[in-house]
Scaffold this active site. Structure first.
Site, PDB file in Angstrom:
ATOM      1  N   SER A 122       0.833  -1.193   0.000  1.00 20.15           N
ATOM      2  CA  SER A 122       0.000   0.000   0.000  1.00 20.15           C
ATOM      3  C   SER A 122       0.877   1.255   0.000  1.00 20.15           C
ATOM      4  CB  SER A 122      -0.943  -0.056   1.207  1.00 20.15           C
ATOM      5  OG  SER A 122      -1.990   0.870   1.094  1.00 20.15           O
ATOM      6  N   ASP A 239      -9.587  -5.110  -5.023  1.00 22.49           N
ATOM      7  CA  ASP A 239      -9.013  -4.123  -4.109  1.00 22.49           C
ATOM      8  C   ASP A 239      -9.735  -2.788  -4.279  1.00 22.49           C
ATOM      9  OD1 ASP A 239      -7.467  -2.419  -2.593  1.00 22.49           O
ATOM     10  OD2 ASP A 239      -5.552  -3.013  -3.471  1.00 22.49           O
ATOM     11  N   HIS A 269      -7.417  -5.953  -0.320  1.00 23.32           N
ATOM     12  CA  HIS A 269      -6.226  -5.102  -0.292  1.00 23.32           C
ATOM     13  C   HIS A 269      -4.987  -5.767   0.332  1.00 23.32           C
ATOM     14  CE1 HIS A 269      -3.998  -1.395  -0.379  1.00 23.32           C
ATOM     15  NE2 HIS A 269      -3.921  -1.320   0.949  1.00 23.32           N
TER      16      HIS A 269
END
Length: 301
Positions: A122, A239, A269
């Site tokens: 991320s 996601d 995610h």
């Protein structure tokens, strides 16, 4: 850190890492974790965690990599987890990059002969991309799990960007929406762990940090055409927190001769904390990719 600092819970069966800290250029203590293989390490891997979480959430993934002789190390970014600094606030995204490179230098200084890899999830993916762009010849490979390469279209419309820039001048500490934990993982137990982890940030995202994230994404877009280092992209096609089109754009536009992407159908995610079958696949895919890029030792060495 003060004795009153919250402590994370170690999930059952997860190997406990050794802890430590280093002091960054601003004099802040950053909390670290180290996962060491049983025998002599064959490679080093730095892990950059995502926004609002902490490096302790990577214990299971790190332990799987130590089984292949890889020493894994990480720290809580400034303002995150056990590290010092105002919560979820940073004057410049480059601080995250600077601190990561400092930690990398510390580890490399102790084991200069070992190949060095990066892994980021991320926001941590954005950090690793920028680290590797600053030092394109320093890393044997970069693994990116659901990286933040572009902003989600619904959060980056021209009007919303205009309003965010305006607010950044008058109310930079104003908090906006928080991360919806239900989109972290398809595993409800993982969502519960995320929600009850006292070291995670469960509040909103400040306008100032949002602008820093936007600036980082813009910088990455400028850097992608120069990327020559090996990288592996892993992304779930469900996601909702980091746009998969960012990973697809990086794969298409980066001139690297060693670039790969794997898409996990239906996955959310945090691929490394998704359903068990996805987690197993992710751990296997990452370890195989890294091991293939560890230079072979000369016989008799």
């Amino acid at each position: 850190m003060p004795e009153s600092s919250p402590r994370s819970r170690t999930p059952p069966g997860e190997r406990v890492a050794s802890l430590g800290h280093f002091v960054n250029a601003d004099g802040q203590r950053l909390s670290c974790r180290y996962w060491e293989p049983e025998g002599p390490p064959r490679a080093l891997l730095f892990v950059a965690h995502g926004m609002g979480e902490h490096c302790g959430r990577y214990g299971a993934l790190a332990h799987s990599l130590t089984q292949h002789g890889i020493m894994v190390f990480a720290h809580d970014h400034v303002g995150h987890g056990r590290s010092e600094g105002e919560r979820m606030a940073v004057r410049d995204f480059q601080v995250f990059v600077r601190d990561s490179l400092q930690h990398v230098d510390l580890a490399k200084g102790r084991s200069p002969h070992l190949p060095l890899f990066l892994l980021g999830h991320s926001m941590g993916g954005a950090i690793c991309i920028l680290c590797a762009c600053e030092r394109p010849g320093a890393f044997a490979g970069v693994v990116l799990i659901s990286p933040m390469v572009r902003m989600n279209p619904e959060s980056a419309t021209p009007f919303k960007v205009f309003v965010a820039r305006l607010l950044n001048h008058v109310l930079p500490s104003l908090t906006l929406g928080s991360v919806e934990s239900r989109w972290i993982s398809r595993d409800k137990k993982e969502v519960e762990l995320y929600d009850t982890d006292e070291l995670n940030h469960h509040g909103g995202l400040s306008v100032a940090l949002g602008m820093q994230l936007m600036g980082a994404v813009q910088r990455i877009a400028r850097e992608i055409p120069t990327v020559s280092w090996p990288f592996l992209l892993l992304h779930g096609d469900a996601d909702k927190l980091c746009d998969i089109r960012g990973s697809q754009m990086m794969l298409e536009r980066a001139p690297s001769a060693d670039k790969h992407m794997k898409v996990y159908g239906g996955a959310y995610h945090a691929l490394h904390r998704d359903l068990p079958e996805t987690v197993d696949s992710v751990q296997r895919d990452i370890s195989e990719w890294i091991v293939q890029r560890i230079p072979k030792q000369p016989s008799g060495s």
